[in-house]
Scaffold this motif. Structure first.
Motif, PDB file in Angstrom:
ATOM      1  N   THR A  18      52.904  16.672  29.442  1.00 49.26           N
ATOM      2  CA  THR A  18      52.492  15.279  29.584  1.00 49.26           C
ATOM      3  C   THR A  18      53.602  14.318  29.180  1.00 49.26           C
ATOM      4  N   ASP A  19      54.353  14.651  28.120  1.00 52.18           N
ATOM      5  CA  ASP A  19      55.423  13.747  27.694  1.00 52.18           C
ATOM      6  C   ASP A  19      56.520  13.648  28.745  1.00 52.18           C
ATOM      7  N   GLY A  20      56.819  14.779  29.409  1.00 47.93           N
ATOM      8  CA  GLY A  20      57.815  14.747  30.473  1.00 47.93           C
ATOM      9  C   GLY A  20      57.377  13.887  31.643  1.00 47.93           C
ATOM     10  N   TRP A  21      56.108  14.022  32.039  1.00 47.96           N
ATOM     11  CA  TRP A  21      55.609  13.253  33.169  1.00 47.96           C
ATOM     12  C   TRP A  21      55.507  11.760  32.848  1.00 47.96           C
ATOM     13  N   ILE A  22      55.195  11.433  31.600  1.00 54.10           N
ATOM     14  CA  ILE A  22      55.111  10.017  31.236  1.00 54.10           C
ATOM     15  C   ILE A  22      56.461   9.333  31.434  1.00 54.10           C
ATOM     16  N   VAL A  23      57.540  10.003  31.015  1.00 57.57           N
ATOM     17  CA  VAL A  23      58.876   9.424  31.189  1.00 57.57           C
ATOM     18  C   VAL A  23      59.235   9.315  32.662  1.00 57.57           C
ATOM     19  N   ILE A  24      59.001  10.401  33.412  1.00 56.08           N
ATOM     20  CA  ILE A  24      59.313  10.378  34.848  1.00 56.08           C
ATOM     21  C   ILE A  24      58.500   9.303  35.561  1.00 56.08           C
ATOM     22  N   ALA A  25      57.209   9.221  35.239  1.00 58.66           N
ATOM     23  CA  ALA A  25      56.345   8.243  35.894  1.00 58.66           C
ATOM     24  C   ALA A  25      56.687   6.814  35.474  1.00 58.66           C
ATOM     25  N   MET A  26      57.156   6.627  34.242  1.00 56.95           N
ATOM     26  CA  MET A  26      57.591   5.293  33.828  1.00 56.95           C
ATOM     27  C   MET A  26      58.761   4.820  34.683  1.00 56.95           C
ATOM     28  N   LEU A  27      59.716   5.719  34.924  1.00 57.73           N
ATOM     29  CA  LEU A  27      60.841   5.376  35.800  1.00 57.73           C
ATOM     30  C   LEU A  27      60.348   5.071  37.209  1.00 57.73           C
ATOM     31  N   ALA A  28      59.439   5.921  37.702  1.00 55.35           N
ATOM     32  CA  ALA A  28      58.898   5.705  39.048  1.00 55.35           C
ATOM     33  C   ALA A  28      58.115   4.407  39.122  1.00 55.35           C
ATOM     34  N   GLY A  29      57.313   4.114  38.100  1.00 58.34           N
ATOM     35  CA  GLY A  29      56.534   2.882  38.093  1.00 58.34           C
ATOM     36  C   GLY A  29      57.410   1.644  38.065  1.00 58.34           C
ATOM     37  N   SER A  30      58.486   1.698  37.275  1.00 61.05           N
ATOM     38  CA  SER A  30      59.420   0.561  37.234  1.00 61.05           C
ATOM     39  C   SER A  30      60.078   0.354  38.593  1.00 61.05           C
ATOM     40  N   LEU A  31      60.441   1.464  39.233  1.00 60.01           N
ATOM     41  CA  LEU A  31      61.055   1.366  40.558  1.00 60.01           C
ATOM     42  C   LEU A  31      60.061   0.829  41.574  1.00 60.01           C
ATOM     43  N   LEU A  32      58.819   1.286  41.515  1.00 59.34           N
ATOM     44  CA  LEU A  32      57.797   0.792  42.434  1.00 59.34           C
ATOM     45  C   LEU A  32      57.615  -0.716  42.288  1.00 59.34           C
ATOM     46  N   ALA A  33      57.543  -1.186  41.039  1.00 55.17           N
ATOM     47  CA  ALA A  33      57.357  -2.624  40.798  1.00 55.17           C
ATOM     48  C   ALA A  33      58.548  -3.417  41.308  1.00 55.17           C
ATOM     49  N   ALA A  34      59.759  -2.893  41.094  1.00 54.35           N
ATOM     50  CA  ALA A  34      60.959  -3.587  41.558  1.00 54.35           C
ATOM     51  C   ALA A  34      61.018  -3.636  43.086  1.00 54.35           C
ATOM     52  N   LEU A  35      60.648  -2.532  43.722  1.00 50.32           N
ATOM     53  CA  LEU A  35      60.655  -2.499  45.187  1.00 50.32           C
ATOM     54  C   LEU A  35      59.603  -3.435  45.767  1.00 50.32           C
ATOM     55  N   MET A 255      66.428  -0.331  29.201  1.00 50.93           N
ATOM     56  CA  MET A 255      67.353   0.488  29.987  1.00 50.93           C
ATOM     57  C   MET A 255      66.637   1.113  31.174  1.00 50.93           C
ATOM     58  N   MET A 256      65.392   1.548  30.955  1.00 53.24           N
ATOM     59  CA  MET A 256      64.661   2.250  32.002  1.00 53.24           C
ATOM     60  C   MET A 256      64.370   1.346  33.191  1.00 53.24           C
ATOM     61  N   TYR A 257      63.745   0.182  32.926  1.00 47.48           N
ATOM     62  CA  TYR A 257      63.353  -0.627  34.084  1.00 47.48           C
ATOM     63  C   TYR A 257      64.552  -1.345  34.705  1.00 47.48           C
ATOM     64  N   ARG A 258      65.580  -1.648  33.896  1.00 51.99           N
ATOM     65  CA  ARG A 258      66.762  -2.287  34.474  1.00 51.99           C
ATOM     66  C   ARG A 258      67.552  -1.307  35.336  1.00 51.99           C
ATOM     67  N   ALA A 259      67.573  -0.057  34.925  1.00 52.45           N
ATOM     68  CA  ALA A 259      68.205   0.953  35.769  1.00 52.45           C
ATOM     69  C   ALA A 259      67.472   1.068  37.101  1.00 52.45           C
ATOM     70  N   MET A 260      66.142   0.980  37.060  1.00 49.97           N
ATOM     71  CA  MET A 260      65.344   1.065  38.285  1.00 49.97           C
ATOM     72  C   MET A 260      65.449  -0.202  39.133  1.00 49.97           C
ATOM     73  N   GLU A 261      65.967  -1.270  38.566  1.00 52.35           N
ATOM     74  CA  GLU A 261      66.232  -2.487  39.348  1.00 52.35           C
ATOM     75  C   GLU A 261      67.599  -2.440  40.017  1.00 52.35           C
ATOM     76  N   GLY A 262      68.360  -1.380  39.737  1.00 48.44           N
ATOM     77  CA  GLY A 262      69.677  -1.240  40.345  1.00 48.44           C
ATOM     78  C   GLY A 262      70.818  -1.737  39.495  1.00 48.44           C
ATOM     79  N   GLN A 263      70.577  -2.011  38.218  1.00 52.68           N
ATOM     80  CA  GLN A 263      71.640  -2.501  37.340  1.00 52.68           C
ATOM     81  C   GLN A 263      72.458  -1.303  36.858  1.00 52.68           C
ATOM     82  N   THR A 264      73.679  -1.205  37.371  1.00 50.96           N
ATOM     83  CA  THR A 264      74.508  -0.028  37.097  1.00 50.96           C
ATOM     84  C   THR A 264      74.853   0.096  35.617  1.00 50.96           C
ATOM     85  N   VAL A 265      75.002  -1.005  34.928  1.00 51.05           N
ATOM     86  CA  VAL A 265      75.350  -0.936  33.508  1.00 51.05           C
ATOM     87  C   VAL A 265      74.212  -0.309  32.705  1.00 51.05           C
TER      88      VAL A 265
END
Length: 352
Positions: A18-35, A255-265
């Motif tokens: 569950t802890d692994g999926w929460i992190v993966i899904a958080m990244l996916a959720g941030s990317l979904l919101a940004a898209l 760091m997570m959601y900004r990375a999913m917004e495409g911020q390379t830094v």
């Protein structure tokens, strides 16, 4: 077995926990919101020095977070509601670390030259280019949703409902932090730079709500709260974490959601975070970090002082003191803004 050994003694890969999926899904959720909001852009900072600075900050923050047994979420926002003294030590030292970080980034050698980009030099897309980009974003959005939905269905059919819950929770949480632009770095940093207390005020209110909610859950269910060691490892780790997130320009959540917004830094800072955590894991035994900083640290729960009710009162009193401690900054900023508004009004009246 110490706490780090308990955390690292995991079975299965990230997709089986569950802890692994929460992190993966958080990244996916941030990317979904940004898209969905058309916020995704591949962006690089105008000053290339931000890359090594973000890497260094990520390493310092990653090392500090693991030494202190948690970041702003795992140590502060979950620890304070569970009445762990460790969480309060972490929060206080993180604030000190962010102050040190602000002193660092104010240095001329750190900031570097200012190079404003003229509006005429910025990229402007045509209506057709905007339409095509929107189509790409929505197509990617659809594919990611389909993959997450398939994962949930698979886990439900194979009688692993907790993994399905982790996928849904992580996705929703990731989307919320992206849309809300939740950044714990700014909450502390703004206190020292702009004297703004808006984010810190929201943080205190959120923690108070979490404290009361957790209290009710523990009272009804009889569960034991999670308590972590409170010692020099917490103090040093919290300070390093606060320093590192200011150097990197974002906490681990940011760091997570900004990375999913495409911020390379943010990707560089995230990579540094992994490096810092890896260095800490190596030094845990090889450098005697556990023996010197953690082994003798006792896990102290505020429930030791009057049970759950005593812990609730102590936690709410501490949060009230935190709120009152920010009052001078809150008041001085309001006074300055009011004075600036009055001066502007006078200038307009004179001009009229």
């Amino acid at each position: 077995m110490d706490l780090l050994q308990e955390v690292t003694a995991l079975e299965g890969g990230p997709l089986d926990r569950t802890d692994g999926w929460i992190v993966i899904a958080m990244l996916a959720g941030s990317l979904l919101a940004a898209l969905w909001a058309d916020d995704f852009r591949v962006r690089t900072p105008p000053l290339r020095r931000r890359f090594p600075q973000a890497l260094a900050g990520g390493i310092v923050a990653g090392f500090g977070a693991r030494l202190a047994f948690g970041c702003n979420l795992a140590a502060m926002f979950t620890g304070i509601p569970q009445f762990s003294l460790h969480a309060w030590l972490f929060t206080l030292t993180t604030a000190i670390g962010t102050w040190l970080g602000v002193q660092l980034i104010r240095q001329r050698w750190w900031r570097g030259p200012t190079r404003p980009v003229p509006a005429s030099a910025r990229q402007h897309l045509t209506a057709e280019q905007n339409r095509r980009r929107r189509v790409r974003h929505l197509s990617a959005f659809t594919v990611i949703v389909a993959v997450l939905a398939a994962a949930c269905l698979l886990y439900l059919l194979t009688e692993r409902p907790l993994l399905a819950v982790a996928v849904v929770f992580g996705t929703v949480f990731g989307a919320l932090i992206q849309r809300g632009q939740i950044c714990f770095t700014a909450a502390f940093r703004d206190l020292w730079v702009t004297r703004k207390t808006k984010l810190s005020d929201a943080l205190v209110i959120g923690l108070a709500t979490a404290v009361i909610t957790t209290f009710v859950v523990l009272l009804v269910t009889g569960m034991d709260p999670l308590t972590k060691p409170a010692g020099w490892g917490t103090v040093i780790g919290g300070t390093l974490f606060g320093l590192g997130i200011v150097m990197a320009g974002a906490c681990e959540t940011g760091m997570m959601y900004r990375a999913m917004e495409g911020q390379t830094v943010a990707w560089v800072a995230f990579g540094g975070n992994v490096i810092g955590a890896t260095v800490l894991a190596y030094g845990w035994d090889h450098w005697g970090i556990h023996r010197h900083l953690v082994a003798s640290a006792p896990p102290v729960s505020l429930t030791s002082f009057g049970g759950l009710w005593g812990a609730l009162v102590i936690s709410l009193v501490l949060l009230a003191l935190w709120w009152l401690a920010m009052s001078p900054r809150r008041t001085s900023r309001l006074s300055r803004l009011n004075a600036e508004g009055s001066a502007q009004t006078e200038r307009e009246e004179v001009a009229a």
